[in-house]
Design a protein around this motif. Structure first.
Motif, PDB file in Angstrom:
ATOM      1  N   UNK A 239       0.731  -1.349  -0.140  1.00 47.55           N
ATOM      2  CA  UNK A 239      -0.141  -0.167   0.136  1.00 47.55           C
ATOM      3  C   UNK A 239       0.843   1.353  -0.018  1.00 47.55           C
ATOM      4  N   UNK A 240       2.160   1.032   0.503  1.00 52.09           N
ATOM      5  CA  UNK A 240       2.962   2.306   0.476  1.00 52.09           C
ATOM      6  C   UNK A 240       3.925   2.513  -0.584  1.00 52.09           C
ATOM      7  N   UNK A 241       3.973   1.803  -1.459  1.00 50.72           N
ATOM      8  CA  UNK A 241       4.812   1.759  -2.647  1.00 50.72           C
ATOM      9  C   UNK A 241       4.696   3.010  -3.474  1.00 50.72           C
ATOM     10  N   UNK A 242       3.489   3.108  -3.757  1.00 50.56           N
ATOM     11  CA  UNK A 242       3.069   4.269  -4.701  1.00 50.56           C
ATOM     12  C   UNK A 242       3.651   5.523  -3.989  1.00 50.56           C
ATOM     13  N   UNK A 243       3.347   5.806  -2.913  1.00 49.56           N
ATOM     14  CA  UNK A 243       3.997   7.022  -2.025  1.00 49.56           C
ATOM     15  C   UNK A 243       5.283   7.493  -1.952  1.00 49.56           C
ATOM     16  N   UNK A 244       6.231   5.969  -1.769  1.00 47.63           N
ATOM     17  CA  UNK A 244       7.289   6.071  -1.770  1.00 47.63           C
ATOM     18  C   UNK A 244       8.032   6.326  -3.177  1.00 47.63           C
ATOM     19  N   UNK A 245       7.406   5.886  -4.120  1.00 46.91           N
ATOM     20  CA  UNK A 245       7.938   6.056  -5.301  1.00 46.91           C
ATOM     21  C   UNK A 245       7.824   7.649  -5.787  1.00 46.91           C
ATOM     22  N   UNK A 246       6.646   8.136  -5.547  1.00 44.64           N
ATOM     23  CA  UNK A 246       6.421   9.467  -5.794  1.00 44.64           C
ATOM     24  C   UNK A 246       7.405  10.597  -5.046  1.00 44.64           C
ATOM     25  N   UNK A 247       7.674  10.054  -3.896  1.00 44.01           N
ATOM     26  CA  UNK A 247       8.696  10.887  -3.227  1.00 44.01           C
ATOM     27  C   UNK A 247      10.087  10.837  -3.915  1.00 44.01           C
ATOM     28  N   UNK A 248      10.457   9.482  -4.215  1.00 46.52           N
ATOM     29  CA  UNK A 248      11.920   9.542  -5.016  1.00 46.52           C
ATOM     30  C   UNK A 248      11.772  10.297  -6.458  1.00 46.52           C
ATOM     31  N   UNK A 249      10.581  10.320  -7.049  1.00 38.78           N
ATOM     32  CA  UNK A 249      10.518  10.884  -8.361  1.00 38.78           C
ATOM     33  C   UNK A 249      10.836  12.167  -8.534  1.00 38.78           C
ATOM     34  N   UNK A 250      10.616  12.902  -7.227  1.00 38.88           N
ATOM     35  CA  UNK A 250      10.940  14.505  -7.279  1.00 38.88           C
ATOM     36  C   UNK A 250      12.357  14.625  -6.737  1.00 38.88           C
ATOM     37  N   UNK A 251      12.967  13.743  -6.568  1.00 41.30           N
ATOM     38  CA  UNK A 251      14.606  13.937  -6.120  1.00 41.30           C
ATOM     39  C   UNK A 251      15.561  14.097  -7.184  1.00 41.30           C
ATOM     40  N   UNK A 252      16.458  14.868  -6.796  1.00 39.49           N
ATOM     41  CA  UNK A 252      17.764  15.172  -7.556  1.00 39.49           C
ATOM     42  C   UNK A 252      18.278  13.718  -8.384  1.00 39.49           C
ATOM     43  N   UNK A 253      18.433  12.728  -7.096  1.00 41.56           N
ATOM     44  CA  UNK A 253      19.141  11.435  -7.829  1.00 41.56           C
ATOM     45  C   UNK A 253      18.121  10.726  -8.445  1.00 41.56           C
ATOM     46  N   UNK A 254      17.057  10.698  -8.543  1.00 42.43           N
ATOM     47  CA  UNK A 254      16.204  10.043  -9.507  1.00 42.43           C
ATOM     48  C   UNK A 254      16.461  10.573 -10.986  1.00 42.43           C
ATOM     49  N   UNK A 255      16.684  12.085 -10.953  1.00 42.14           N
ATOM     50  CA  UNK A 255      17.014  12.425 -12.566  1.00 42.14           C
ATOM     51  C   UNK A 255      18.475  12.281 -12.870  1.00 42.14           C
ATOM     52  N   UNK A 256      19.220  12.489 -11.702  1.00 40.98           N
ATOM     53  CA  UNK A 256      20.834  11.810 -12.244  1.00 40.98           C
ATOM     54  C   UNK A 256      20.570  10.208 -12.597  1.00 40.98           C
ATOM     55  N   UNK A 257      20.076   9.456 -12.187  1.00 41.77           N
ATOM     56  CA  UNK A 257      20.052   8.078 -12.572  1.00 41.77           C
ATOM     57  C   UNK A 257      19.585   8.022 -14.050  1.00 41.77           C
ATOM     58  N   UNK A 258      18.851   8.929 -14.471  1.00 44.16           N
ATOM     59  CA  UNK A 258      18.130   8.882 -15.691  1.00 44.16           C
ATOM     60  C   UNK A 258      19.135   9.637 -16.746  1.00 44.16           C
ATOM     61  N   UNK A 259      19.817  10.616 -16.445  1.00 42.59           N
ATOM     62  CA  UNK A 259      20.763  11.196 -16.929  1.00 42.59           C
ATOM     63  C   UNK A 259      21.927  10.597 -17.410  1.00 42.59           C
ATOM     64  N   UNK A 260      22.490   9.930 -16.142  1.00 44.01           N
ATOM     65  CA  UNK A 260      23.672   9.056 -16.204  1.00 44.01           C
ATOM     66  C   UNK A 260      23.361   7.751 -17.397  1.00 44.01           C
ATOM     67  N   UNK A 261      22.330   7.326 -17.325  1.00 41.19           N
ATOM     68  CA  UNK A 261      21.826   6.163 -18.342  1.00 41.19           C
ATOM     69  C   UNK A 261      21.824   6.665 -19.598  1.00 41.19           C
ATOM     70  N   UNK A 262      21.180   8.002 -19.845  1.00 41.13           N
ATOM     71  CA  UNK A 262      21.049   8.226 -21.176  1.00 41.13           C
ATOM     72  C   UNK A 262      22.399   8.632 -21.659  1.00 41.13           C
TER      73      UNK A 262
END
Length: 311
Positions: free
Chosen positions: A278-301
């Motif tokens: 039940x908490x997975x969506x909430x946890x994921x949405x929090x991470x979605x807004x972080x700089x680290x989340x974007x860094x992961x995508x940028x590094x992969x690209x």
């Protein structure tokens, strides 16, 4: 900071060096963020090896090595050593610059568990162990608990309370010379450090009862068969090296995602799978807004290693 040759096993191989705590460069104080100030005040300090040092601490970049150092008494933990270990866990968990920890033992064995005579004397004094703030129970019996990863490397005798310390870690590495034991029943006691909970959960009921109820000891290969060991190595040096390798891989990952992964998994175990799901969506949405989340995508690209900042 001390450095250990042969990856920290025998006390004779330890080389001491100057402490190296990195202070922020002086300059325009108004530019120092609250996060920077917090990082300075919560930085875990090194505790160099010494003959009388019961628990050592060595920072290695984004990981920290925590060592049990009572080889003259089989690395048995007395109340003071237990509290120092609990303090080290607490300091590690609060230090934002550290992302993984490795627990190991000096000398010929990881540990034979509790120093029974010292523990009995302490209990008769009326004092309470880990009484007050600033501690995390190394056996995870009470709150707060670790929110960051712990890897353990064991060798030689790993008995009773030491086995419970081992079971409380997230990832476990063992040398082939390791002998495990949970034989409190044969001494008129019982596994009071969490063995009755974690051992059946990790190894299965029959496997755990086979050893808890008989007091028989078992080896590293049997532990691997039961699933309580994740990595087997040929010797103690290799066990510590493998644990450090794993810790460094963890440290290279996004720390926010790592903490969320641990939190979700613990919630499933300690409360229910339904609560965790039940908490997975909430946890994921929090991470979605972080700089680290974007860094992961940028590094992969950009086909480069990511550089995570924990924000």
């Amino acid at each position: 900071m001390f450095r250990l040759t042969n990856l920290v096993i025998a006390a004779a191989t330890v080389l001491l060096g100057p402490a190296a705590l990195h202070a922020q460069e002086s300059g325009d104080r108004s530019m120092t963020s609250q996060a920077d100030k917090a990082a300075q005040t919560t930085r875990m300090a090194d505790i160099p090896y010494g003959p009388q040092t019961k628990i050592t601490v060595e920072r290695q970049g984004q990981i920290v090595l925590i060592g049990i150092n009572r080889p003259y008494i089989d690395n048995r933990l007395d109340p003071e050593a237990t509290e120092r270990l609990a303090r080290a866990y607490y300091d590690y968990d609060r230090d934002p610059s550290l992302r993984a920890a490795v627990l190991f033992g000096y000398g010929e064995r990881f540990s034979r568990g509790i120093d029974v005579d010292a523990a009995k004397s302490f209990a008769q004094s009326g004092r309470k162990l880990m009484d007050g703030p600033g501690f995390i129970d190394p056996m995870g019996r009470t709150k707060p608990t670790l929110t960051k990863p712990l890897v353990v490397a064991v060798h030689g005798d790993t008995w009773n309370m030491a086995h419970e310390l081992f079971l409380a870690a997230d990832i476990r590495v063992a040398s082939e010379d390791t002998e495990f034991g949970q034989d409190e029943n044969t001494h008129g006691r019982f596994p009071g450090g969490g063995g009755t909970v974690r051992f059946p959960r990790e190894a299965g009921w029959g496997n755990a009862m086979r050893y808890i109820l008989t007091g028989d000891h078992w080896g590293a290969r049997e532990a691997y068969r039961m699933g309580i060991v994740q990595e087997l190595t040929p010797n103690r040096e290799a066990a510590l090296a493998k644990a450090i390798e794993i810790a460094k891989k963890i440290a290279a990952s996004g720390p926010l995602g790592t903490k969320a992964s641990l939190a979700s998994s613990h919630l499933a175990l300690e409360e229910s799978e339904t609560a965790a799901l039940a908490k997975l969506r909430e946890q994921y949405l929090v991470l979605l807004k972080t700089r680290d989340f974007q860094e992961g995508r940028d590094a992969e690209a950009q086909k480069r290693p990511p550089i995570y900042e924990g924000r």
